[in-house]
Design a protein around this motif. Structure first.
Motif, PDB file in Angstrom:
ATOM      1  N   ARG A 116      -2.568   6.122 -12.740  1.00  0.00           N
ATOM      2  CA  ARG A 116      -2.563   4.684 -12.487  1.00  0.00           C
ATOM      3  C   ARG A 116      -3.632   4.032 -13.354  1.00  0.00           C
ATOM      4  O   ARG A 116      -4.705   4.576 -13.540  1.00  0.00           O
ATOM      5  CB  ARG A 116      -2.876   4.381 -11.022  1.00  0.00           C
ATOM      6  CG  ARG A 116      -1.986   5.056 -10.008  1.00  0.00           C
ATOM      7  CD  ARG A 116      -0.757   4.324  -9.711  1.00  0.00           C
ATOM      8  NE  ARG A 116      -1.031   2.943  -9.358  1.00  0.00           N
ATOM      9  CZ  ARG A 116      -0.090   2.078  -9.108  1.00  0.00           C
ATOM     10  NH1 ARG A 116       1.147   2.432  -9.134  1.00  0.00           N
ATOM     11  NH2 ARG A 116      -0.369   0.839  -8.818  1.00  0.00           N
ATOM     12  N   GLY A 158      -5.608   0.335  -4.482  1.00  0.00           N
ATOM     13  CA  GLY A 158      -5.467   0.899  -3.144  1.00  0.00           C
ATOM     14  C   GLY A 158      -6.629   0.538  -2.243  1.00  0.00           C
ATOM     15  O   GLY A 158      -6.448   0.157  -1.082  1.00  0.00           O
ATOM     16  N   ARG A 159      -7.819   0.615  -2.776  1.00  0.00           N
ATOM     17  CA  ARG A 159      -9.013   0.276  -2.000  1.00  0.00           C
ATOM     18  C   ARG A 159      -9.011  -1.202  -1.624  1.00  0.00           C
ATOM     19  O   ARG A 159      -9.322  -1.571  -0.497  1.00  0.00           O
ATOM     20  CB  ARG A 159     -10.275   0.607  -2.816  1.00  0.00           C
ATOM     21  CG  ARG A 159     -11.551   0.344  -2.058  1.00  0.00           C
ATOM     22  CD  ARG A 159     -12.773   0.546  -2.898  1.00  0.00           C
ATOM     23  NE  ARG A 159     -12.751   1.825  -3.570  1.00  0.00           N
ATOM     24  CZ  ARG A 159     -13.623   2.185  -4.508  1.00  0.00           C
ATOM     25  NH1 ARG A 159     -14.565   1.357  -4.890  1.00  0.00           N
ATOM     26  NH2 ARG A 159     -13.557   3.371  -5.073  1.00  0.00           N
ATOM     27  N   PHE A 163       2.211   1.663  -3.437  1.00  0.00           N
ATOM     28  CA  PHE A 163       1.126   2.106  -4.315  1.00  0.00           C
ATOM     29  C   PHE A 163       0.898   3.606  -4.178  1.00  0.00           C
ATOM     30  O   PHE A 163       0.745   4.317  -5.171  1.00  0.00           O
ATOM     31  CB  PHE A 163      -0.158   1.339  -3.981  1.00  0.00           C
ATOM     32  CG  PHE A 163      -1.365   1.848  -4.705  1.00  0.00           C
ATOM     33  CD1 PHE A 163      -1.604   1.491  -6.014  1.00  0.00           C
ATOM     34  CD2 PHE A 163      -2.269   2.679  -4.061  1.00  0.00           C
ATOM     35  CE1 PHE A 163      -2.726   1.951  -6.680  1.00  0.00           C
ATOM     36  CE2 PHE A 163      -3.394   3.149  -4.715  1.00  0.00           C
ATOM     37  CZ  PHE A 163      -3.613   2.786  -6.033  1.00  0.00           C
ATOM     38  N   ARG A 164       0.878   4.090  -2.952  1.00  0.00           N
ATOM     39  CA  ARG A 164       0.613   5.508  -2.722  1.00  0.00           C
ATOM     40  C   ARG A 164       1.712   6.395  -3.292  1.00  0.00           C
ATOM     41  O   ARG A 164       1.441   7.422  -3.901  1.00  0.00           O
ATOM     42  CB  ARG A 164       0.470   5.780  -1.227  1.00  0.00           C
ATOM     43  CG  ARG A 164      -0.833   5.321  -0.663  1.00  0.00           C
ATOM     44  CD  ARG A 164      -0.900   5.616   0.806  1.00  0.00           C
ATOM     45  NE  ARG A 164      -2.172   5.203   1.357  1.00  0.00           N
ATOM     46  CZ  ARG A 164      -2.363   4.938   2.626  1.00  0.00           C
ATOM     47  NH1 ARG A 164      -1.370   5.032   3.485  1.00  0.00           N
ATOM     48  NH2 ARG A 164      -3.545   4.569   3.062  1.00  0.00           N
ATOM     49  N   PHE A 165       2.967   6.030  -3.059  1.00  0.00           N
ATOM     50  CA  PHE A 165       4.055   6.895  -3.486  1.00  0.00           C
ATOM     51  C   PHE A 165       4.366   6.772  -4.969  1.00  0.00           C
ATOM     52  O   PHE A 165       4.844   7.725  -5.569  1.00  0.00           O
ATOM     53  CB  PHE A 165       5.307   6.635  -2.649  1.00  0.00           C
ATOM     54  CG  PHE A 165       5.178   7.196  -1.264  1.00  0.00           C
ATOM     55  CD1 PHE A 165       5.173   8.559  -1.044  1.00  0.00           C
ATOM     56  CD2 PHE A 165       5.035   6.357  -0.183  1.00  0.00           C
ATOM     57  CE1 PHE A 165       5.033   9.083   0.222  1.00  0.00           C
ATOM     58  CE2 PHE A 165       4.903   6.860   1.095  1.00  0.00           C
ATOM     59  CZ  PHE A 165       4.901   8.229   1.296  1.00  0.00           C
ATOM     60  N   ALA A 212       1.805   9.047  -6.976  1.00  0.00           N
ATOM     61  CA  ALA A 212       1.684  10.447  -6.595  1.00  0.00           C
ATOM     62  C   ALA A 212       1.703  11.384  -7.805  1.00  0.00           C
ATOM     63  O   ALA A 212       0.944  12.341  -7.861  1.00  0.00           O
ATOM     64  CB  ALA A 212       2.795  10.815  -5.623  1.00  0.00           C
ATOM     65  N   LEU A 264       0.829  -1.198   0.000  1.00  0.00           N
ATOM     66  CA  LEU A 264       0.000   0.000   0.000  1.00  0.00           C
ATOM     67  C   LEU A 264       0.866   1.250   0.000  1.00  0.00           C
ATOM     68  O   LEU A 264       0.581   2.216  -0.708  1.00  0.00           O
ATOM     69  CB  LEU A 264      -0.951  -0.001   1.197  1.00  0.00           C
ATOM     70  CG  LEU A 264      -1.936   1.165   1.290  1.00  0.00           C
ATOM     71  CD1 LEU A 264      -2.841   1.193   0.062  1.00  0.00           C
ATOM     72  CD2 LEU A 264      -2.751   1.058   2.555  1.00  0.00           C
ATOM     73  N   ARG A 265       1.935   1.230   0.766  1.00  0.00           N
ATOM     74  CA  ARG A 265       2.854   2.373   0.806  1.00  0.00           C
ATOM     75  C   ARG A 265       3.464   2.613  -0.570  1.00  0.00           C
ATOM     76  O   ARG A 265       3.501   3.743  -1.066  1.00  0.00           O
ATOM     77  CB  ARG A 265       3.962   2.140   1.831  1.00  0.00           C
ATOM     78  CG  ARG A 265       4.861   3.351   2.048  1.00  0.00           C
ATOM     79  CD  ARG A 265       6.050   3.005   2.922  1.00  0.00           C
ATOM     80  NE  ARG A 265       6.988   2.133   2.254  1.00  0.00           N
ATOM     81  CZ  ARG A 265       7.870   2.532   1.317  1.00  0.00           C
ATOM     82  NH1 ARG A 265       7.913   3.788   0.955  1.00  0.00           N
ATOM     83  NH2 ARG A 265       8.701   1.674   0.759  1.00  0.00           N
ATOM     84  N   ARG A 287      -6.478  -1.842   1.145  1.00  0.00           N
ATOM     85  CA  ARG A 287      -6.965  -1.387   2.454  1.00  0.00           C
ATOM     86  C   ARG A 287      -7.988  -2.355   3.032  1.00  0.00           C
ATOM     87  O   ARG A 287      -7.985  -2.642   4.231  1.00  0.00           O
ATOM     88  CB  ARG A 287      -7.563   0.014   2.340  1.00  0.00           C
ATOM     89  CG  ARG A 287      -6.535   1.097   2.183  1.00  0.00           C
ATOM     90  CD  ARG A 287      -7.110   2.492   2.405  1.00  0.00           C
ATOM     91  NE  ARG A 287      -8.339   2.741   1.678  1.00  0.00           N
ATOM     92  CZ  ARG A 287      -8.410   3.284   0.463  1.00  0.00           C
ATOM     93  NH1 ARG A 287      -7.314   3.616  -0.163  1.00  0.00           N
ATOM     94  NH2 ARG A 287      -9.580   3.497  -0.106  1.00  0.00           N
TER      95      ARG A 287
END
Length: 67
Positions: free
Chosen positions: A35, A41-42, A26-28, A31, A23-24, A45
């Motif tokens: 995507r 991401g969902r 994916f987020r960075f 940015a 997840l980390r 989570r």
């Protein structure tokens, strides 16, 4: 992922750290770019939440059996 109840607490913790790292990343990574799979991401989570719920349920069950 469907058989979380069969996993040991140690393997659940390892799985949890791996998913949090995914997840980390994916987020960075996303940015500054577009995507293709925005639901990833969902989904991550939700899987993290399911794993944490099962880990907590196993902790509660082990406390009740020791009393």
């Amino acid at each position: 992922m469907n058989d979380l109840k069969k996993e040991t607490p140690e393997s659940l913790k390892k799985l949890l750290t791996d998913m949090r790292e995914q997840l980390r990343i994916f987020r960075f990574e996303g940015a500054g770019s577009r995507r293709r799979n925005v639901r990833e991401g969902r989904t991550l989570r939700k899987e993290i939440a399911r794993t944490m719920t099962e880990l907590r349920a196993q902790e509660i069950a082990s406390r009740q059996t020791t009393k």
